[in-house]
Design a protein around this motif. Structure first.
Motif, PDB file in Angstrom:
ATOM      1  N   UNK A   1      38.198  33.481  30.332  1.00 42.29           N
ATOM      2  CA  UNK A   1      38.181  34.277  29.113  1.00 42.29           C
ATOM      3  C   UNK A   1      36.730  34.492  28.665  1.00 42.29           C
ATOM      4  N   UNK A   2      36.486  35.459  27.772  1.00 41.20           N
ATOM      5  CA  UNK A   2      35.114  35.715  27.305  1.00 41.20           C
ATOM      6  C   UNK A   2      34.451  34.454  26.745  1.00 41.20           C
ATOM      7  N   UNK A   3      33.204  34.248  27.138  1.00 41.53           N
ATOM      8  CA  UNK A   3      32.380  33.122  26.685  1.00 41.53           C
ATOM      9  C   UNK A   3      32.998  31.755  26.967  1.00 41.53           C
ATOM     10  N   UNK A   4      33.739  31.650  28.063  1.00 47.79           N
ATOM     11  CA  UNK A   4      34.330  30.393  28.501  1.00 47.79           C
ATOM     12  C   UNK A   4      33.757  30.022  29.870  1.00 47.79           C
ATOM     13  N   UNK A   5      34.090  28.815  30.347  1.00 47.74           N
ATOM     14  CA  UNK A   5      33.625  28.398  31.670  1.00 47.74           C
ATOM     15  C   UNK A   5      34.674  27.500  32.326  1.00 47.74           C
ATOM     16  N   UNK A   6      34.535  27.318  33.643  1.00 43.39           N
ATOM     17  CA  UNK A   6      35.384  26.398  34.396  1.00 43.39           C
ATOM     18  C   UNK A   6      34.493  25.604  35.351  1.00 43.39           C
ATOM     19  N   UNK A   7      34.932  24.409  35.708  1.00 42.31           N
ATOM     20  CA  UNK A   7      34.250  23.580  36.702  1.00 42.31           C
ATOM     21  C   UNK A   7      35.106  23.543  37.956  1.00 42.31           C
ATOM     22  N   UNK A   8      34.505  23.834  39.085  1.00 40.92           N
ATOM     23  CA  UNK A   8      35.218  23.812  40.360  1.00 40.92           C
ATOM     24  C   UNK A   8      34.337  23.158  41.421  1.00 40.92           C
ATOM     25  N   UNK A   9      34.966  22.568  42.424  1.00 39.29           N
ATOM     26  CA  UNK A   9      34.221  22.061  43.569  1.00 39.29           C
ATOM     27  C   UNK A   9      34.265  23.133  44.652  1.00 39.29           C
ATOM     28  N   UNK A  10      33.084  23.684  44.938  1.00 42.39           N
ATOM     29  CA  UNK A  10      32.977  24.770  45.915  1.00 42.39           C
ATOM     30  C   UNK A  10      31.759  24.477  46.795  1.00 42.39           C
ATOM     31  N   UNK A  11      31.888  24.601  48.106  1.00 44.93           N
ATOM     32  CA  UNK A  11      30.765  24.312  48.999  1.00 44.93           C
ATOM     33  C   UNK A  11      29.581  25.259  48.791  1.00 44.93           C
ATOM     34  N   UNK A  12      28.370  24.719  48.948  1.00 50.17           N
ATOM     35  CA  UNK A  12      27.154  25.528  48.888  1.00 50.17           C
ATOM     36  C   UNK A  12      27.185  26.538  50.027  1.00 50.17           C
ATOM     37  N   UNK A  13      26.766  27.767  49.738  1.00 44.74           N
ATOM     38  CA  UNK A  13      26.795  28.836  50.728  1.00 44.74           C
ATOM     39  C   UNK A  13      28.030  29.706  50.624  1.00 44.74           C
ATOM     40  N   UNK A  14      28.996  29.297  49.801  1.00 45.41           N
ATOM     41  CA  UNK A  14      30.211  30.090  49.606  1.00 45.41           C
ATOM     42  C   UNK A  14      29.910  31.315  48.752  1.00 45.41           C
ATOM     43  N   UNK A  15      30.748  32.333  48.893  1.00 44.54           N
ATOM     44  CA  UNK A  15      30.600  33.558  48.111  1.00 44.54           C
ATOM     45  C   UNK A  15      31.678  33.608  47.042  1.00 44.54           C
ATOM     46  N   UNK A  16      31.250  33.865  45.794  1.00 40.08           N
ATOM     47  CA  UNK A  16      32.175  34.045  44.685  1.00 40.08           C
ATOM     48  C   UNK A  16      32.151  35.501  44.260  1.00 40.08           C
ATOM     49  N   UNK A  17      33.326  36.027  43.922  1.00 42.45           N
ATOM     50  CA  UNK A  17      33.454  37.413  43.486  1.00 42.45           C
ATOM     51  C   UNK A  17      34.125  37.424  42.120  1.00 42.45           C
ATOM     52  N   UNK A  18      33.550  38.199  41.183  1.00 44.37           N
ATOM     53  CA  UNK A  18      34.134  38.364  39.852  1.00 44.37           C
ATOM     54  C   UNK A  18      34.729  39.759  39.763  1.00 44.37           C
ATOM     55  N   UNK A  19      35.978  39.834  39.295  1.00 43.29           N
ATOM     56  CA  UNK A  19      36.656  41.116  39.106  1.00 43.29           C
ATOM     57  C   UNK A  19      37.091  41.240  37.651  1.00 43.29           C
ATOM     58  N   UNK A  20      36.932  42.433  37.111  1.00 42.13           N
ATOM     59  CA  UNK A  20      37.333  42.720  35.740  1.00 42.13           C
ATOM     60  C   UNK A  20      38.849  42.626  35.622  1.00 42.13           C
ATOM     61  N   UNK A  21      39.337  42.019  34.532  1.00 44.67           N
ATOM     62  CA  UNK A  21      40.776  41.908  34.281  1.00 44.67           C
ATOM     63  C   UNK A  21      41.204  43.035  33.351  1.00 44.67           C
ATOM     64  N   UNK A  22      42.290  43.704  33.714  1.00 43.84           N
ATOM     65  CA  UNK A  22      42.859  44.737  32.839  1.00 43.84           C
ATOM     66  C   UNK A  22      44.325  44.406  32.598  1.00 43.84           C
ATOM     67  N   UNK A  23      44.866  44.916  31.490  1.00 42.83           N
ATOM     68  CA  UNK A  23      46.257  44.659  31.173  1.00 42.83           C
ATOM     69  C   UNK A  23      47.102  45.894  31.451  1.00 42.83           C
ATOM     70  N   UNK A  24      48.134  45.706  32.264  1.00 39.65           N
ATOM     71  CA  UNK A  24      49.122  46.744  32.554  1.00 39.65           C
ATOM     72  C   UNK A  24      50.447  46.260  31.993  1.00 39.65           C
ATOM     73  N   UNK A  25      50.885  46.885  30.915  1.00 38.55           N
ATOM     74  CA  UNK A  25      52.080  46.444  30.194  1.00 38.55           C
ATOM     75  C   UNK A  25      51.890  44.988  29.771  1.00 38.55           C
ATOM     76  N   UNK A  26      52.684  44.072  30.280  1.00 34.16           N
ATOM     77  CA  UNK A  26      52.577  42.657  29.899  1.00 34.16           C
ATOM     78  C   UNK A  26      51.859  41.806  30.945  1.00 34.16           C
ATOM     79  N   UNK A  27      51.247  42.441  31.940  1.00 31.29           N
ATOM     80  CA  UNK A  27      50.648  41.709  33.050  1.00 31.29           C
ATOM     81  C   UNK A  27      49.144  41.955  33.085  1.00 31.29           C
ATOM     82  N   UNK A  28      48.373  40.892  33.304  1.00 35.28           N
ATOM     83  CA  UNK A  28      46.923  41.016  33.467  1.00 35.28           C
ATOM     84  C   UNK A  28      46.641  40.999  34.964  1.00 35.28           C
ATOM     85  N   UNK A  29      45.939  42.032  35.440  1.00 34.51           N
ATOM     86  CA  UNK A  29      45.665  42.170  36.871  1.00 34.51           C
ATOM     87  C   UNK A  29      44.171  42.400  37.109  1.00 34.51           C
ATOM     88  N   UNK A  30      43.661  42.042  38.295  1.00 28.88           N
ATOM     89  CA  UNK A  30      42.265  42.317  38.616  1.00 28.88           C
ATOM     90  C   UNK A  30      42.058  43.799  38.909  1.00 28.88           C
TER      91      UNK A  30
END
Length: 78
Positions: free
Chosen positions: A32-61
Protein backbone atom coordinates in the motif's frame (compact mmCIF):
# COMPACT_ATOMS: atom_id res chain seq x y z
CA UNK A 1 22.66 -16.82 4.09
CA UNK A 2 19.92 -14.95 2.20
CA UNK A 3 19.55 -11.37 3.54
CA UNK A 4 16.32 -9.63 4.49
CA UNK A 5 15.41 -6.90 2.00
CA UNK A 6 13.17 -3.98 3.00
CA UNK A 7 10.95 -3.16 0.00
CA UNK A 8 9.33 0.28 0.33
CA UNK A 9 6.53 1.91 -1.68
CA UNK A 10 6.93 5.72 -1.84
CA UNK A 11 4.16 6.13 -4.42
CA UNK A 12 0.59 7.28 -3.81
CA UNK A 13 -0.82 4.04 -5.20
CA UNK A 14 -0.76 0.32 -4.41
CA UNK A 15 1.88 -1.73 -6.19
CA UNK A 16 2.37 -5.43 -6.82
CA UNK A 17 5.91 -6.74 -6.28
CA UNK A 18 7.20 -9.69 -8.31
CA UNK A 19 10.40 -11.74 -8.20
CA UNK A 20 11.56 -12.51 -11.75
CA UNK A 21 13.09 -15.97 -12.11
CA UNK A 22 13.74 -17.84 -15.38
CA UNK A 23 11.34 -15.64 -17.40
CA UNK A 24 8.57 -16.22 -14.83
CA UNK A 25 7.10 -13.72 -12.37
CA UNK A 26 6.35 -14.83 -8.80
CA UNK A 27 4.22 -12.43 -6.77
CA UNK A 28 5.80 -11.70 -3.40
CA UNK A 29 3.50 -8.97 -2.14
CA UNK A 30 1.15 -6.04 -2.55
CA UNK A 31 2.35 -2.85 -0.91
CA UNK A 32 0.00 0.00 0.00
CA UNK A 33 1.12 3.66 -0.35
CA UNK A 34 3.95 4.60 2.03
CA UNK A 35 4.19 1.05 3.41
CA UNK A 36 6.96 -1.57 3.31
CA UNK A 37 7.53 -5.33 3.57
CA UNK A 38 10.52 -7.45 4.61
CA UNK A 39 11.38 -10.45 2.46
CA UNK A 40 14.32 -12.82 2.13
CA UNK A 41 15.48 -12.57 -1.48
CA UNK A 42 18.88 -13.60 -2.88
CA UNK A 43 21.32 -10.90 -4.00
CA UNK A 44 21.31 -10.57 -7.79
CA UNK A 45 17.58 -11.27 -8.07
CA UNK A 46 15.34 -9.00 -10.13
CA UNK A 47 12.28 -7.35 -8.59
CA UNK A 48 9.49 -5.85 -10.70
CA UNK A 49 6.89 -3.34 -9.47
CA UNK A 50 3.53 -3.14 -11.25
CA UNK A 51 0.84 -0.54 -10.72
CA UNK A 52 -2.35 -1.89 -9.09
CA UNK A 53 -5.71 -0.92 -10.57
CA UNK A 54 -9.22 -1.79 -9.44
CA UNK A 55 -11.62 -3.55 -11.81
CA UNK A 56 -15.01 -3.78 -10.13
CA UNK A 57 -14.22 -5.46 -6.78
CA UNK A 58 -10.84 -6.91 -7.80
CA UNK A 59 -7.39 -5.31 -7.62
CA UNK A 60 -5.17 -6.44 -10.50
CA UNK A 61 -1.65 -5.59 -11.73
CA UNK A 62 -1.38 -3.29 -14.73
CA UNK A 63 1.64 -1.51 -16.19
CA UNK A 64 5.23 -2.14 -15.10
CA UNK A 65 6.54 0.80 -13.07
CA UNK A 66 10.09 -0.28 -12.34
CA UNK A 67 12.53 -3.18 -12.49
CA UNK A 68 15.41 -3.36 -10.00
CA UNK A 69 18.22 -5.81 -9.30
CA UNK A 70 19.01 -6.52 -5.65
CA UNK A 71 22.57 -5.55 -4.75
CA UNK A 72 24.35 -5.48 -1.38
CA UNK A 73 21.86 -2.87 -0.08
CA UNK A 74 19.25 -3.98 2.43
CA UNK A 75 16.46 -1.91 0.90
CA UNK A 76 14.66 -1.27 -2.38
CA UNK A 77 12.53 1.84 -2.92
CA UNK A 78 9.84 1.99 -5.59
Amino acid sequence: MIPYINITNHRNEQIFIYHKFDNSLFQIGIIHPNQCILKTIPIGSTLIAKKAIQLNDIIVPNETLSEKIISDDNYIIF
